[in-house]
Scaffold this motif. Structure first.
Motif, mmCIF file in Angstrom:
data_model
loop_
_atom_site.group_PDB
_atom_site.id
_atom_site.type_symbol
_atom_site.label_atom_id
_atom_site.label_comp_id
_atom_site.label_asym_id
_atom_site.label_seq_id
_atom_site.Cartn_x
_atom_site.Cartn_y
_atom_site.Cartn_z
ATOM 1 N N ARG A 87 -43.045 -75.158 51.658
ATOM 2 C CA ARG A 87 -41.731 -74.581 51.333
ATOM 3 C C ARG A 87 -40.721 -75.688 51.033
ATOM 4 O O ARG A 87 -39.945 -75.613 50.069
ATOM 5 N N PHE A 88 -40.763 -76.740 51.824
ATOM 6 C CA PHE A 88 -39.812 -77.845 51.645
ATOM 7 C C PHE A 88 -40.136 -78.669 50.396
ATOM 8 O O PHE A 88 -39.249 -79.036 49.623
ATOM 9 N N ALA A 89 -41.425 -78.990 50.191
ATOM 10 C CA ALA A 89 -41.813 -79.890 49.113
ATOM 11 C C ALA A 89 -41.729 -79.238 47.738
ATOM 12 O O ALA A 89 -41.421 -79.913 46.744
ATOM 13 N N LEU A 90 -42.003 -77.936 47.670
ATOM 14 C CA LEU A 90 -42.078 -77.284 46.370
ATOM 15 C C LEU A 90 -40.784 -76.591 45.966
ATOM 16 O O LEU A 90 -40.499 -76.442 44.772
ATOM 17 N N GLY A 91 -40.015 -76.143 46.959
ATOM 18 C CA GLY A 91 -38.746 -75.486 46.650
ATOM 19 C C GLY A 91 -38.896 -74.237 45.814
ATOM 20 O O GLY A 91 -38.108 -74.006 44.888
ATOM 21 N N ILE A 92 -39.904 -73.424 46.109
ATOM 22 C CA ILE A 92 -40.152 -72.197 45.353
ATOM 23 C C ILE A 92 -40.019 -71.009 46.291
ATOM 24 O O ILE A 92 -39.967 -71.164 47.519
ATOM 25 N N PRO A 93 -39.945 -69.790 45.762
ATOM 26 C CA PRO A 93 -39.754 -68.604 46.607
ATOM 27 C C PRO A 93 -40.840 -68.453 47.676
ATOM 28 O O PRO A 93 -41.978 -68.887 47.499
ATOM 29 N N PHE A 94 -40.444 -67.780 48.753
ATOM 30 C CA PHE A 94 -41.343 -67.584 49.896
ATOM 31 C C PHE A 94 -42.650 -66.923 49.470
ATOM 32 O O PHE A 94 -43.723 -67.289 49.946
ATOM 33 N N ARG A 95 -42.572 -65.944 48.574
ATOM 34 C CA ARG A 95 -43.770 -65.221 48.136
ATOM 35 C C ARG A 95 -44.787 -66.149 47.490
ATOM 36 O O ARG A 95 -45.991 -66.069 47.760
ATOM 37 N N ASP A 96 -44.291 -67.080 46.644
ATOM 38 C CA ASP A 96 -45.197 -68.011 45.976
ATOM 39 C C ASP A 96 -45.774 -69.025 46.969
ATOM 40 O O ASP A 96 -46.948 -69.415 46.864
ATOM 41 N N VAL A 97 -44.928 -69.465 47.910
ATOM 42 C CA VAL A 97 -45.414 -70.395 48.933
ATOM 43 C C VAL A 97 -46.537 -69.743 49.740
ATOM 44 O O VAL A 97 -47.559 -70.372 50.032
ATOM 45 N N ARG A 98 -46.373 -68.486 50.072
ATOM 46 C CA ARG A 98 -47.390 -67.780 50.859
ATOM 47 C C ARG A 98 -48.718 -67.711 50.103
ATOM 48 O O ARG A 98 -49.789 -67.931 50.679
ATOM 49 N N ARG A 99 -48.652 -67.444 48.814
ATOM 50 C CA ARG A 99 -49.875 -67.354 48.022
ATOM 51 C C ARG A 99 -50.555 -68.725 47.908
ATOM 52 O O ARG A 99 -51.783 -68.821 47.989
ATOM 53 N N ILE A 100 -49.745 -69.767 47.700
ATOM 54 C CA ILE A 100 -50.317 -71.120 47.631
ATOM 55 C C ILE A 100 -50.959 -71.484 48.958
ATOM 56 O O ILE A 100 -52.053 -72.062 49.000
ATOM 57 N N TRP A 101 -50.278 -71.138 50.059
ATOM 58 C CA TRP A 101 -50.827 -71.469 51.381
ATOM 59 C C TRP A 101 -52.169 -70.776 51.602
ATOM 60 O O TRP A 101 -53.113 -71.370 52.113
ATOM 61 N N VAL A 102 -52.269 -69.493 51.214
ATOM 62 C CA VAL A 102 -53.522 -68.753 51.403
ATOM 63 C C VAL A 102 -54.638 -69.399 50.592
ATOM 64 O O VAL A 102 -55.768 -69.582 51.088
ATOM 65 N N MET A 103 -54.350 -69.815 49.358
ATOM 66 C CA MET A 103 -55.378 -70.432 48.519
ATOM 67 C C MET A 103 -55.826 -71.780 49.072
ATOM 68 O O MET A 103 -57.016 -72.077 49.134
ATOM 69 N N GLN A 104 -54.852 -72.591 49.524
ATOM 70 C CA GLN A 104 -55.241 -73.894 50.065
ATOM 71 C C GLN A 104 -55.946 -73.751 51.407
ATOM 72 O O GLN A 104 -56.806 -74.555 51.756
ATOM 73 N N PHE A 105 -55.608 -72.716 52.172
ATOM 74 C CA PHE A 105 -56.280 -72.490 53.445
ATOM 75 C C PHE A 105 -57.747 -72.142 53.210
ATOM 76 O O PHE A 105 -58.633 -72.601 53.936
#
Length: 317
Positions: A87-105
């Motif tokens: 969230r801090f590094a990318l500065g994008i909406p929460f919804r997109d951060v959540r999707r990125i986190w799920v994919m990287q997880f």
């Protein structure tokens, strides 16, 4: 391969897979190109956080030093550290951060499955409950403080000793100054947890992990002293091989070797596929003096490092 080098290579491979998966996850949600630098930094921070969480869990519960504890630390660090970092590094909406986190997880899970799969083929983690290899590899034990500030290390469950202290249970004590008998709880200290390498060819004086024909499902730890074809003799507190006295490595400290526990036998002739294994604490140990030589194909690997507790860290104990 050297155990520490192998662990380092596996960790680096796991981090590389995670960095690539994070990069792909970021690029899937953003239009601009994303290099590997930022994902690598984020994965590195998460890795350090994982180690910190793991150490914190182990400080409260010795069982956390095992694979299950490491898995819990990975999950906690991923949720508590990686998500805010993204969230801090990318500065994008929460919804997109959540999707990125799920994919990287998901990518992290693949990385850890690969790493632990390879590690399980090459390495093992174990401990011995008893005092047979003490003081070089400690089992569960009790530490008593003596007058003058000295400490006496007492095995919690010496093999074959029915009066030994079960781990964590109260036991009797005779106070030398007053001859007063007291019974009180004695917290049991953690046994040394060590890595053993399945890919190393054992050499004389290595502590080895082996199984025995009478108990093939169990694993034991003793020191390799006699090699195939040798004549082993124990006398004068020392081991003699083919008539020559062996000098144990200085790192093992003073060891006094005794003849057989239940028989007066002092000599053994090894076959072409046999080796002779002795415990370091020969006064309280069942080893080749008791059950005879061990076949080489029953030796599973070499103990290469004590990693827990941290104060007991030691290579090739």
């Amino acid at each position: 391969m050297n155990t520490l080098l192998l662990v380092t290579l596996l960790a680096m491979a796991g981090l590389a897979i995670q960095a690539v998966s994070l990069r792909l996850a970021i690029r899937s949600r953003r239009l601009e190109r994303e290099g590997l630098f930022r994902p690598t930094i984020l994965v590195g921070i998460r890795f350090l956080a994982t180690i910190g969480v793991w150490a914190g869990l182990a400080a409260f519960d010795d069982e956390a030093i095992r694979i299950a504890g490491l898995a819990a630390a990975i999950l906690v660090a991923d949720v508590a550290v990686m998500f805010p970092l993204l969230r801090f590094a990318l500065g994008i909406p929460f919804r997109d951060v959540r999707r990125i986190w799920v994919m990287q997880f998901a990518g992290s899970l693949v990385a850890w499955v690969v790493v632990f799969g390879i590690a399980s083929v090459c390495l093992g983690v174990a401990e011995i409950p008893n005092s047979s290899m003490s003081p070089n590899i400690r089992g569960f034990h009790v530490v008593e403080t003596l007058p003058g500030g000295h400490h006496l290390v007492i095995a919690a469950n010496t093999p074959g000793d029915e009066s030994a202290i079960p781990p964590g249970k109260p036991s009797g004590s005779l106070v030398a100054e007053t001859y007063e008998y007291t019974e009180r709880p004695r917290p049991t200290r953690q046994a040394d947890v060590f890595l053993w390498n399945k890919t190393i060819k054992p050499q004389r004086w290595d502590a080895v992990v082996f199984s025995h024909a009478n108990r093939p499902e169990d694993k034991f730890v003793k020191r390799l002293v006699g090699l195939p074809g040798e004549q082993i003799e124990i006398r004068e507190g020392m081991v003699w091989v083919d008539g020559q006295q062996l000098e144990p490595p200085a790192k093992l400290g003073p060891i006094r070797y005794l003849p057989g526990l239940d028989s007066p036998q002092e000599q053994w002739v090894l076959g072409p596929d046999e080796c002779f294994l002795l415990g370091d604490n020969t006064e309280h140990c069942a080893d080749s003096r008791y059950f005879g030589p061990v076949r080489l194909n029953e030796v599973r690997g070499v103990v290469t490092a004590i990693y827990w507790p941290p104060a007991r860290w030691r290579e090739n104990p």
